[in-house]
Scaffold this active site. Structure first.
Site, PDB file in Angstrom:
ATOM      1  N   ARG A   1       2.756  48.171   9.831  1.00  0.00           N
ATOM      2  CA  ARG A   1       1.401  47.417   9.450  1.00  0.00           C
ATOM      3  C   ARG A   1       0.850  48.255   8.288  1.00  0.00           C
ATOM      4  O   ARG A   1       1.108  49.498   8.148  1.00  0.00           O
ATOM      5  CB  ARG A   1       0.240  47.516  10.498  1.00  0.00           C
ATOM      6  CG  ARG A   1       0.652  46.515  11.619  1.00  0.00           C
ATOM      7  CD  ARG A   1      -0.596  46.254  12.442  1.00  0.00           C
ATOM      8  NE  ARG A   1      -0.429  47.570  13.323  1.00  0.00           N
ATOM      9  CZ  ARG A   1      -1.219  48.666  13.185  1.00  0.00           C
ATOM     10  NH1 ARG A   1      -2.156  48.662  12.205  1.00  0.00           N
ATOM     11  NH2 ARG A   1      -0.978  49.904  14.000  1.00  0.00           N
TER      12      ARG A   1
ATOM     13  N   TYR B   1       6.847  41.780   7.985  1.00  0.00           N
ATOM     14  CA  TYR B   1       6.680  42.562   9.161  1.00  0.00           C
ATOM     15  C   TYR B   1       5.587  42.060  10.309  1.00  0.00           C
ATOM     16  O   TYR B   1       4.831  41.622   9.753  1.00  0.00           O
ATOM     17  CB  TYR B   1       6.338  44.193   8.878  1.00  0.00           C
ATOM     18  CG  TYR B   1       5.952  44.706   9.949  1.00  0.00           C
ATOM     19  CD1 TYR B   1       7.097  45.124  10.933  1.00  0.00           C
ATOM     20  CD2 TYR B   1       4.782  45.086  10.303  1.00  0.00           C
ATOM     21  CE1 TYR B   1       6.828  45.925  12.068  1.00  0.00           C
ATOM     22  CE2 TYR B   1       4.493  45.652  11.515  1.00  0.00           C
ATOM     23  CZ  TYR B   1       5.466  45.767  12.410  1.00  0.00           C
ATOM     24  OH  TYR B   1       5.109  46.697  13.639  1.00  0.00           O
TER      25      TYR B   1
ATOM     26  N   LYS C   1      -2.503  40.516  15.869  1.00  0.00           N
ATOM     27  CA  LYS C   1      -3.523  41.456  15.579  1.00  0.00           C
ATOM     28  C   LYS C   1      -4.480  40.661  14.557  1.00  0.00           C
ATOM     29  O   LYS C   1      -5.723  40.906  14.695  1.00  0.00           O
ATOM     30  CB  LYS C   1      -2.721  42.593  14.576  1.00  0.00           C
ATOM     31  CG  LYS C   1      -1.661  43.187  15.041  1.00  0.00           C
ATOM     32  CD  LYS C   1      -2.392  43.922  16.475  1.00  0.00           C
ATOM     33  CE  LYS C   1      -1.196  44.784  17.152  1.00  0.00           C
ATOM     34  NZ  LYS C   1      -1.685  45.542  18.312  1.00  0.00           N
TER      35      LYS C   1
ATOM     36  N   HIS D   1      -7.684  45.927  22.211  1.00  0.00           N
ATOM     37  CA  HIS D   1      -6.292  46.366  22.116  1.00  0.00           C
ATOM     38  C   HIS D   1      -5.903  47.102  23.488  1.00  0.00           C
ATOM     39  O   HIS D   1      -5.608  48.424  23.557  1.00  0.00           O
ATOM     40  CB  HIS D   1      -6.331  47.287  20.971  1.00  0.00           C
ATOM     41  CG  HIS D   1      -5.039  47.653  20.265  1.00  0.00           C
ATOM     42  ND1 HIS D   1      -4.448  48.938  19.920  1.00  0.00           N
ATOM     43  CD2 HIS D   1      -3.673  47.251  20.521  1.00  0.00           C
ATOM     44  CE1 HIS D   1      -3.313  48.821  19.365  1.00  0.00           C
ATOM     45  NE2 HIS D   1      -2.849  47.834  19.921  1.00  0.00           N
TER      46      HIS D   1
ATOM     47  N   SER E   1      -1.459  52.195  18.906  1.00  0.00           N
ATOM     48  CA  SER E   1      -0.341  51.636  18.765  1.00  0.00           C
ATOM     49  C   SER E   1       0.850  52.870  19.085  1.00  0.00           C
ATOM     50  O   SER E   1       0.606  53.546  18.481  1.00  0.00           O
ATOM     51  CB  SER E   1      -0.192  51.188  17.417  1.00  0.00           C
ATOM     52  OG  SER E   1      -1.125  50.132  17.084  1.00  0.00           O
ATOM     53  N   ALA E   2       1.855  52.246  19.706  1.00  0.00           N
ATOM     54  CA  ALA E   2       2.996  53.257  19.911  1.00  0.00           C
ATOM     55  C   ALA E   2       2.754  54.363  20.769  1.00  0.00           C
ATOM     56  O   ALA E   2       3.274  55.567  20.529  1.00  0.00           O
ATOM     57  CB  ALA E   2       3.671  53.381  18.680  1.00  0.00           C
ATOM     58  N   CYS E   3       1.555  54.546  21.737  1.00  0.00           N
ATOM     59  CA  CYS E   3       1.253  55.326  22.753  1.00  0.00           C
ATOM     60  C   CYS E   3       1.523  55.058  24.038  1.00  0.00           C
ATOM     61  O   CYS E   3       0.755  55.744  24.728  1.00  0.00           O
ATOM     62  CB  CYS E   3      -0.125  55.646  22.482  1.00  0.00           C
ATOM     63  SG  CYS E   3      -0.542  56.650  20.812  1.00  0.00           S
TER      64      CYS E   3
ATOM     65  N   LYS F   1       1.358  51.819  25.785  1.00  0.00           N
ATOM     66  CA  LYS F   1       0.730  50.841  26.447  1.00  0.00           C
ATOM     67  C   LYS F   1       1.819  50.000  27.306  1.00  0.00           C
ATOM     68  O   LYS F   1       1.659  49.350  28.482  1.00  0.00           O
ATOM     69  CB  LYS F   1      -0.102  49.579  25.533  1.00  0.00           C
ATOM     70  CG  LYS F   1      -1.263  50.333  25.199  1.00  0.00           C
ATOM     71  CD  LYS F   1      -2.240  49.167  24.482  1.00  0.00           C
ATOM     72  CE  LYS F   1      -1.596  48.596  23.200  1.00  0.00           C
ATOM     73  NZ  LYS F   1      -1.756  49.554  22.312  1.00  0.00           N
ATOM     74  N   THR F   2       2.826  49.583  26.682  1.00  0.00           N
ATOM     75  CA  THR F   2       3.953  48.837  27.073  1.00  0.00           C
ATOM     76  C   THR F   2       4.564  49.535  28.387  1.00  0.00           C
ATOM     77  O   THR F   2       4.900  48.881  29.550  1.00  0.00           O
ATOM     78  CB  THR F   2       5.064  48.529  26.169  1.00  0.00           C
ATOM     79  OG1 THR F   2       4.508  47.873  24.982  1.00  0.00           O
ATOM     80  CG2 THR F   2       6.011  47.686  26.738  1.00  0.00           C
ATOM     81  N   ASN F   3       4.932  51.129  28.286  1.00  0.00           N
ATOM     82  CA  ASN F   3       5.187  51.720  29.283  1.00  0.00           C
ATOM     83  C   ASN F   3       4.327  51.908  30.537  1.00  0.00           C
ATOM     84  O   ASN F   3       4.896  51.740  31.766  1.00  0.00           O
ATOM     85  CB  ASN F   3       5.514  53.085  28.913  1.00  0.00           C
ATOM     86  CG  ASN F   3       6.598  53.244  27.931  1.00  0.00           C
ATOM     87  OD1 ASN F   3       7.597  52.366  28.000  1.00  0.00           O
ATOM     88  ND2 ASN F   3       6.719  54.323  27.388  1.00  0.00           N
TER      89      ASN F   3
ATOM     90  N   ASP G   1      -0.569  44.533  25.338  1.00  0.00           N
ATOM     91  CA  ASP G   1      -1.053  44.958  24.013  1.00  0.00           C
ATOM     92  C   ASP G   1      -2.653  44.396  23.693  1.00  0.00           C
ATOM     93  O   ASP G   1      -3.267  44.949  22.952  1.00  0.00           O
ATOM     94  CB  ASP G   1      -0.237  44.360  22.894  1.00  0.00           C
ATOM     95  CG  ASP G   1      -0.352  44.869  21.619  1.00  0.00           C
ATOM     96  OD1 ASP G   1      -0.663  46.346  21.594  1.00  0.00           O
ATOM     97  OD2 ASP G   1      -0.474  44.247  20.560  1.00  0.00           O
TER      98      ASP G   1
ATOM     99  N   SER H   1      10.957  50.473  15.070  1.00  0.00           N
ATOM    100  CA  SER H   1      11.994  49.122  15.214  1.00  0.00           C
ATOM    101  C   SER H   1      11.347  48.341  16.513  1.00  0.00           C
ATOM    102  O   SER H   1      10.869  48.964  17.276  1.00  0.00           O
ATOM    103  CB  SER H   1      13.267  49.396  15.143  1.00  0.00           C
ATOM    104  OG  SER H   1      13.568  50.328  16.024  1.00  0.00           O
ATOM    105  N   ARG H   2      11.630  46.916  16.573  1.00  0.00           N
ATOM    106  CA  ARG H   2      10.944  46.350  17.578  1.00  0.00           C
ATOM    107  C   ARG H   2      11.648  45.437  18.435  1.00  0.00           C
ATOM    108  O   ARG H   2      13.059  44.857  17.990  1.00  0.00           O
ATOM    109  CB  ARG H   2       9.743  45.502  16.828  1.00  0.00           C
ATOM    110  CG  ARG H   2       8.377  46.321  16.172  1.00  0.00           C
ATOM    111  CD  ARG H   2       7.880  46.825  17.216  1.00  0.00           C
ATOM    112  NE  ARG H   2       6.748  47.614  16.498  1.00  0.00           N
ATOM    113  CZ  ARG H   2       5.394  47.731  17.149  1.00  0.00           C
ATOM    114  NH1 ARG H   2       4.997  46.999  17.941  1.00  0.00           N
ATOM    115  NH2 ARG H   2       4.557  48.556  16.322  1.00  0.00           N
TER     116      ARG H   2
ATOM    117  N   ARG I   1      -3.152  60.059  22.298  1.00  0.00           N
ATOM    118  CA  ARG I   1      -2.145  61.102  22.054  1.00  0.00           C
ATOM    119  C   ARG I   1      -2.682  62.484  21.473  1.00  0.00           C
ATOM    120  O   ARG I   1      -3.272  62.717  20.425  1.00  0.00           O
ATOM    121  CB  ARG I   1      -1.281  60.876  21.020  1.00  0.00           C
ATOM    122  CG  ARG I   1       0.364  61.185  21.101  1.00  0.00           C
ATOM    123  CD  ARG I   1       1.083  60.776  19.819  1.00  0.00           C
ATOM    124  NE  ARG I   1       1.758  59.352  20.456  1.00  0.00           N
ATOM    125  CZ  ARG I   1       2.837  59.413  20.944  1.00  0.00           C
ATOM    126  NH1 ARG I   1       3.635  60.397  21.090  1.00  0.00           N
ATOM    127  NH2 ARG I   1       3.338  58.176  21.274  1.00  0.00           N
TER     128      ARG I   1
ATOM    129  N   GLY J   1       6.475  56.751  34.990  1.00  0.00           N
ATOM    130  CA  GLY J   1       6.397  56.352  36.436  1.00  0.00           C
ATOM    131  C   GLY J   1       5.178  57.238  37.190  1.00  0.00           C
ATOM    132  O   GLY J   1       4.532  56.862  37.905  1.00  0.00           O
TER     133      GLY J   1
HETATM  134  C1  OXD Z   1       0.726  47.586  17.020  1.00  0.00           C
HETATM  135  C2  OXD Z   1       1.560  46.540  17.552  1.00  0.00           C
HETATM  136  O1  OXD Z   1       0.981  47.941  15.723  1.00  0.00           O
HETATM  137  O2  OXD Z   1       1.081  46.194  18.740  1.00  0.00           O
HETATM  138  O3  OXD Z   1      -0.221  48.017  17.515  1.00  0.00           O
HETATM  139  O4  OXD Z   1       2.346  46.034  16.994  1.00  0.00           O
HETATM  140 MN    MN Z   2      -0.724  47.105  19.505  1.00  0.00          MN
END
Ligand code: OXD
Ligand code: MN
Length: 612
Positions: free
Chosen positions: A71, A199, A208, A228, A250-252, A254-256, A279, A377-378, A409, A503
């Protein structure tokens, strides 16, 4: 042929075509046949690389231009008539100027190309929460990603009917010129224009741009919240379920967190985690006075590096079919994908994310330029693939939220977990969030910056008004969720993480949910309620912080410490941030929480002297 009689949709498509002058217009109907044909076309043109059909069925790899990997916050604008409505944190441009600039850039840019018209829904089509969009684009990659991330096709046009309203989105790839890249939002017109990027975060306009920036603006006007946040469900041994929403930048992780697998002894007792979203959350007050949430998305646009069997088994499984990978490495031995952290062994024969052969012998973990996959990368994976997807995902129903968690973080200062005293104090904690930057946005990585509620890059209006909206929402929620802050990222003096994370975050979630039930005590401190160390389950925790040092109660106490001196500095710094940027529109309730924090952190003698 146009798939609708909705005049507003037809006008928008015609105007976009007049401007960009495509050779052809294709309406996306959402059928499997059409999507299959587009994939074949993209493989033929080289836009997608087909992966091993046996190992990764219906999966593809895409590489962006090297100048277009994240982004671009400094090229992302909120275009409101009055500059002050966009606020001091957003980049602003006058709507007339932004329309003119983008029209100039997009004019004629689809000559020789096809314009695809994507009708899409954020939320389940026909549900109370759903909102619709039309994205026109000249990128098949965008069509295919939107088809995973949102609900796409004719059903959306049917739901719009003859005169339903929608969010207009124009994406023109142009020649991916970074100097002419703009991501423009027109909240007053329900419109988005994105030019010169391909992107995901800049061009999948449902994500977003719509579901956060435009939706946050709509939410303020209509009395709800677009955040978010991930949404997860916890099933207890007795079968009861509770839901949690959590905002991290972002990238902290959330998905995990959303897909967490609890430690073995929790699983044996019957605890389970299910994922509703990873997300974005849209939250509304229910008739029962609770806050209810849905995930408006239909897929995961997850960060690949670091994802593996152990760190996030469920995310990895989600990518095993029907997935589009972007900027990961291609393992040419078996036509599968690879990224740093996927396996300990490095693949021998790889093409890196820029399309060049990769030399594993030159790989140096600390030097990002030697990586095979780009750090941002995604994978774009259908949510339905996720082994722990909630039955509530994709249903018409929302889920009731028991706890809201904020987190960033932070190498120091912020304890593992603490609880706000009440809603307004929770809003204050969210407003005070800061976190180290990651590769999800262009620019330096690892720099500590303010990121209120993880929404710094995503709030479609003035940040002070956003805080006030949160405070006002609190007045409407008779039975509000409890608010917490967590920090999985504390490090010791040698830079080792002091908490195992992944976990084991279940242990913290358990404490949080016990607090919601009122079944566990806490210590009241200067910053809020902090757990008594004995109340967090650290049994069967197999974690070495650094050579030979096992995690024990003492280690836990170290990351629960509230150092008043550090917090006094934090408060001072926050006051500077409030005053320096948002100032006049910070609601009184937050100034009061700041005052309380400052007072609570005053050294003991000073307080005595002051009271003499
Ligand atoms: C972000 C995403 O950048 O979710 O927050 O892709
Ligand atoms: Mn996000």
């Amino acid at each position: 042929m146009a798939l609708t009689k909705n005049k507003k949709v037809l006008d928008f498509v015609n105007e976009s075509a007049e401007l960009t002058q495509p050779d052809k217009i294709v309406w996306i109907d959402g059928s499997e046949t059409q999507i299959k044909k587009l994939k074949e076309e993209a493989v033929k043109s080289g836009e997608l690389i087909k992966l091993n059909e046996d190992l990764l069925p219906d999966c593809y790899l895409h590489r962006t231009k090297v100048n277009d990997v994240a982004r671009v916050e400094d090229r992302t604008f909120i275009c409101t008539t009055k500059k002050e409505d966009a606020g001091p944190i957003n980049y602003w441009m006058a709507p007339s100027q932004a329309y003119e600039l983008c029209s100039e850039i997009a004019r004629g840019s689809m000559k020789g190309r096809t314009m695809y018209v994507i009708p899409y829904s954020m939320g389940v089509v026909g549900s109370e929460f759903a909102k619709y969009g039309i994205e026109v684009t000249d990128s098949i990659y965008v069509v295919l990603n939107m088809n995973i991330m949102t609900r796409v096709g004719k059903t959306v046009l049917d739901a719009l009917g003859k005169d339903g309203d929608f969010i207009k989105g124009l994406h023109a790839k142009c020649d991916v010129n970074a100097e002419k890249r703009y991501i423009m939002h027109f909240p007053e017109d329900n419109a988005i224009i994105s030019v010169n990027s391909a992107y995901g975060g800049n061009v999948l306009l449902g994500k977003k741009c719509f579901a956060l920036r435009i939706a946050s603006y709509l939410g303020r006007n209509e009395g709800w919240l677009a955040e978010h946040m991930l949404i997860l469900g916890v099933t207890f041994p007795d079968g009861e379920k509770k839901y949690v929403a959590a905002a991290f930048p972002s990238a902290c992780g959330k998905t995990n967190l959303a897909m967490l697998i609890p430690p073995k002894h929790y699983r044996e007792k019957g605890y389970k985690i299910e994922t509703v979203g990873d997300d974005i959350a849209w939250l509304r007050v229910g008739e029962d006075g609770r806050l209810w949430a849905v995930n408006p998305e239909n897929g995961f646009f997850g960060v690949a590096p670091g994802t593996n069997e152990h760190s996030n088994y469920n995310a990895l499984q989600s990518t095993k079919k029907g997935t589009i990978f972007t900027n990961v490495a291609l393992n040419t031995d078996d036509m599968t994908v690879w990224w740093e952290g996927l396996s300990k062994e490095l693949p021998e024969h790889c093409i890196d994310w820029t399309g060049k052969p990769w030399n594993p012998a030159k790989f140096d973990k600390k030097d990002k330029s030697t990586c095979a996959a780009h750090p941002n990368s995604r994978f774009t994976a259908p949510a339905a693939n996720c082994p722990c997807i909630s039955e509530k995902f994709g249903s018409l129903e929302a889920v009731p939220i028991s706890a809201i968690i904020f987190g960033g973080r932070r190498a120091s200062t912020t304890p593992l977990v603490y609880q706000a005293r009440d809603w307004n104090h929770g809003v204050f904690i969210g407003s005070a969030m800061s976190s180290e930057t990651t590769a999800a946005a262009a620019g330096a990585v690892g720099v500590l910056r303010h990121d209120p509620m993880a929404m710094k890059p995503f709030t479609g209006y003035h940040m002070g008004d956003y805080f006030a909206h949160w405070v006002n929402m609190g007045k409407k929620i008779a039975n509000p969720p409890k608010i917490f802050n967590v920090n999985w990222f504390r490090t010791d003096k040698d830079g080792n993480f002091m908490w195992p994370g992944f976990g084991d975050n279940m242990r913290v979630l358990e404490w949080i949910l016990k607090r919601c039930d009122g079944t566990v005590d806490a210590e009241e401190t200067a910053i809020g309620y902090v757990p008594k160390a004995e109340d967090i389950d650290i049994s069967e925790l197999d974690y070495e912080i650094c050579k030979g040092k096992k995690f024990d109660l003492k280690s836990l106490k170290e990351i629960l410490v509230v150092d008043k001196e550090k917090w006094a500095k934090e408060a001072e710094e926050l006051e500077g941030y409030y005053n320096g940027t948002i100032k006049d529109r910070i609601p009184d309730e937050l100034w009061q929480s700041l005052e309380t924090l400052k007072n609570n952190c005053k050294p003991a003698e000073k307080t005595e002297k002051a009271s003499k």
